[in-house]
Design a protein around this motif. Structure first.
Motif, PDB file in Angstrom:
ATOM      1  N   ILE A  33       1.076   7.326  10.884  1.00  0.00           N
ATOM      2  CA  ILE A  33       1.041   6.404   9.747  1.00  0.00           C
ATOM      3  C   ILE A  33       0.175   6.959   8.621  1.00  0.00           C
ATOM      4  N   VAL A  34      -1.024   7.449   8.944  1.00  0.00           N
ATOM      5  CA  VAL A  34      -1.910   7.943   7.887  1.00  0.00           C
ATOM      6  C   VAL A  34      -1.378   9.245   7.296  1.00  0.00           C
ATOM      7  N   LEU A  35      -0.737  10.056   8.115  1.00  0.00           N
ATOM      8  CA  LEU A  35      -0.174  11.297   7.589  1.00  0.00           C
ATOM      9  C   LEU A  35       0.990  11.000   6.637  1.00  0.00           C
ATOM     10  N   ALA A  36       1.850  10.053   7.027  1.00  0.00           N
ATOM     11  CA  ALA A  36       3.009   9.728   6.200  1.00  0.00           C
ATOM     12  C   ALA A  36       2.601   9.096   4.877  1.00  0.00           C
ATOM     13  N   ALA A  37       1.518   8.304   4.901  1.00  0.00           N
ATOM     14  CA  ALA A  37       1.068   7.612   3.682  1.00  0.00           C
ATOM     15  C   ALA A  37       0.030   8.410   2.908  1.00  0.00           C
ATOM     16  N   ASN A  38      -0.265   9.649   3.366  1.00  0.00           N
ATOM     17  CA  ASN A  38      -1.254  10.506   2.698  1.00  0.00           C
ATOM     18  C   ASN A  38      -2.609   9.811   2.573  1.00  0.00           C
ATOM     19  N   ILE A  39      -3.015   9.125   3.655  1.00  0.00           N
ATOM     20  CA  ILE A  39      -4.305   8.437   3.702  1.00  0.00           C
ATOM     21  C   ILE A  39      -5.345   9.414   4.263  1.00  0.00           C
ATOM     22  N   VAL A  77       0.891  -1.159   0.000  1.00  0.00           N
ATOM     23  CA  VAL A  77       0.000   0.000   0.000  1.00  0.00           C
ATOM     24  C   VAL A  77       0.926   1.205   0.000  1.00  0.00           C
ATOM     25  N   PRO A  78       0.862   2.075  -0.994  1.00  0.00           N
ATOM     26  CA  PRO A  78       1.825   3.171  -1.128  1.00  0.00           C
ATOM     27  C   PRO A  78       1.977   3.977   0.154  1.00  0.00           C
ATOM     28  N   GLY A  79       3.237   4.202   0.534  1.00  0.00           N
ATOM     29  CA  GLY A  79       3.531   5.065   1.669  1.00  0.00           C
ATOM     30  C   GLY A  79       3.600   4.377   3.011  1.00  0.00           C
ATOM     31  N   LEU A  80       3.222   3.091   3.096  1.00  0.00           N
ATOM     32  CA  LEU A  80       3.267   2.384   4.375  1.00  0.00           C
ATOM     33  C   LEU A  80       4.656   1.801   4.614  1.00  0.00           C
ATOM     34  N   PRO A 119      -8.540   8.711  12.093  1.00  0.00           N
ATOM     35  CA  PRO A 119      -7.171   8.288  11.798  1.00  0.00           C
ATOM     36  C   PRO A 119      -6.836   6.884  12.298  1.00  0.00           C
ATOM     37  N   ASP A 120      -7.377   6.489  13.447  1.00  0.00           N
ATOM     38  CA  ASP A 120      -7.083   5.168  13.990  1.00  0.00           C
ATOM     39  C   ASP A 120      -7.617   4.066  13.082  1.00  0.00           C
ATOM     40  N   ALA A 155      -5.898   3.957   9.646  1.00  0.00           N
ATOM     41  CA  ALA A 155      -4.598   3.292   9.742  1.00  0.00           C
ATOM     42  C   ALA A 155      -4.787   1.784   9.770  1.00  0.00           C
ATOM     43  N   MET A 156      -5.765   1.305  10.547  1.00  0.00           N
ATOM     44  CA  MET A 156      -6.037  -0.136  10.587  1.00  0.00           C
ATOM     45  C   MET A 156      -6.438  -0.652   9.217  1.00  0.00           C
ATOM     46  N   LEU A 157      -7.289   0.099   8.519  1.00  0.00           N
ATOM     47  CA  LEU A 157      -7.741  -0.308   7.187  1.00  0.00           C
ATOM     48  C   LEU A 157      -6.562  -0.451   6.231  1.00  0.00           C
ATOM     49  N   ALA A 158      -5.677   0.536   6.220  1.00  0.00           N
ATOM     50  CA  ALA A 158      -4.530   0.493   5.316  1.00  0.00           C
ATOM     51  C   ALA A 158      -3.579  -0.641   5.687  1.00  0.00           C
ATOM     52  N   LEU A 159      -3.296  -0.803   6.980  1.00  0.00           N
ATOM     53  CA  LEU A 159      -2.385  -1.865   7.419  1.00  0.00           C
ATOM     54  C   LEU A 159      -2.958  -3.240   7.114  1.00  0.00           C
ATOM     55  N   ALA A 160      -4.254  -3.429   7.351  1.00  0.00           N
ATOM     56  CA  ALA A 160      -4.880  -4.720   7.091  1.00  0.00           C
ATOM     57  C   ALA A 160      -4.902  -5.037   5.598  1.00  0.00           C
ATOM     58  N   THR A 161      -5.163  -4.008   4.784  1.00  0.00           N
ATOM     59  CA  THR A 161      -5.186  -4.206   3.330  1.00  0.00           C
ATOM     60  C   THR A 161      -3.822  -4.671   2.828  1.00  0.00           C
ATOM     61  N   ALA A 162      -2.755  -4.106   3.423  1.00  0.00           N
ATOM     62  CA  ALA A 162      -1.406  -4.496   3.020  1.00  0.00           C
ATOM     63  C   ALA A 162      -1.000  -5.850   3.591  1.00  0.00           C
TER      64      ALA A 162
END
Length: 344
Positions: free
Chosen positions: A193-199, A5-8, A42-43, A46-53
């Motif tokens: 995490i979400v800020l760094a990955a622009n989520i 997932v880009p940026g993670l 944001p919490d 972040a979980m959504l992006a981490l789980a997707t990856a």
């Protein structure tokens, strides 16, 4: 197996995958679905992006629209767009009942889990993951400590628990597992995490509304550095272990002390037991009668305070709680549904 997932940070993805499998008690089975409750904060993003990856093609998400704010539909649409771009199935779910003006957060929570339970049953997911983290746990411990909670309450939110269906809910409602894979993560690192990955994410304005107890406790923690959230979370872990040990004792005594179990009726011999054990058995009896009699209101669970209830039983007086009446007869207590109140 993980996917990008880009940026993670790959280290964050690996950590989340390991935490999730530890909470589940083993690897996520192949072709199984992991359901996520995603509010758009944001919490949860972040979980959504981490789980997707961490679990590509095995994640699906839902967002509850409580109907309390005009912006809720826009926020749900934001989550839906991110999911569409990431090829994650997503649904926006409306509640079946209005929340009402009293105990807004507690009522919203109960209705939210009822609705999510229906959705999990529809999807066949192995578990529902929520984004509770260390700071949430610390807030919960403090809130319960000031109410005089015992081990069950001080254990806070559990990494894994089984949510029993509301017997009065729609037919699709079912029992389901809830996991909290982020209970070892801090709020600040999830936001980073979400800020760094622009989520994309939204900050719920209710999180700044000091009419809510949790918001006031959150402010206290932020303003009091020596109140360490990580330390409070460790307290919850130790309390959870102590409560689990007591529950094992209670389960054994339940089988030994259960004298009668009819339709909506429980009889237990508990007068000679220590109060800590009586507390656990009384809660079990109340829950058993509620389930049998399909009692859903008022709310009651394994962390509910039953001290005044026990005080009444100790002096031989009948008592009611959670829609259940207990009547002491010698060393036996009979639990039945609370009779309807007489109208004048």
């Amino acid at each position: 197996m993980t996917g990008p997932v880009p940026g993670l940070d790959p280290a964050h993805v690996a950590r989340f995958g390991a935490d999730t499998e530890c909470t589940l008690g083993g690897p996520l089975p192949e072709e199984a679905w992991l359901a996520l409750a995603v509010s758009g904060g944001p919490d949860s993003m972040a979980m959504l992006a981490l789980a997707t990856a961490a679990f590509p093609h095995q994640v699906l998400a839902a967002t509850i629209d409580h109907g309390l704010r005009a912006s809720a539909a826009t926020e749900a649409a934001m989550v839906a767009r991110w999911c569409a771009d990431a090829s994650v199935p997503h649904q926006t779910l409306a509640l079946h009942e209005e929340i009402g003006p009293r105990a807004i957060q507690a009522t919203a929570r109960a209705l939210r889990y009822d609705r999510l339970g229906e959705w999990v049953a529809e999807t066949g997911a192995v578990a529902l993951a929520t984004a509770h983290h260390v700071d949430d746990q610390a807030e919960t411990v403090l809130m319960r400590a000031v109410r005089g909670s015992g081990p069950a309450g001080l254990a806070g939110v559990r990494p894994y628990r089984f949510q029993h269906a509301d017997p009065a809910a729609a037919s699709l409602s079912s029992d389901f597992a809830i996991i909290r894979p982020l209970l070892g993560w801090r709020r600040a690192e999830l936001r980073a995490i979400v800020l760094a990955a622009n989520i994309p994410f939204v900050d719920d304005p209710s999180n700044a509304d000091r009419q809510f107890e949790r918001v006031r406790v959150r402010g206290l923690l932020a303003d009091t550095p020596w109140l360490d959230p990580a330390g409070l979370a460790r307290t919850a872990h130790h309390a959870g272990e102590a409560h689990a040990a007591l529950e094992e004792i209670a389960a054994w005594l339940w089988d030994d002390r259960l004298l009668d179990r009819g339709e909506g009726v429980i009889a237990l011999r508990i007068a000679d037991l220590p109060r800590a054990v009586q507390r656990l058995l009384v809660r079990r009896a109340i829950l058993a009668v509620r389930h049998s009699a399909r009692i859903t209101r008022p709310a009651f669970d394994l962390a509910s305070n039953v001290e005044s209830f026990l005080d009444a039983l100790r002096i031989g007086v009948s008592a009611t709680q959670g829609g259940v009446m207990a009547s002491p007869i010698a060393d036996i207590v009979q639990f039945t549904p609370e009779p309807p109140r007489r109208s004048r």
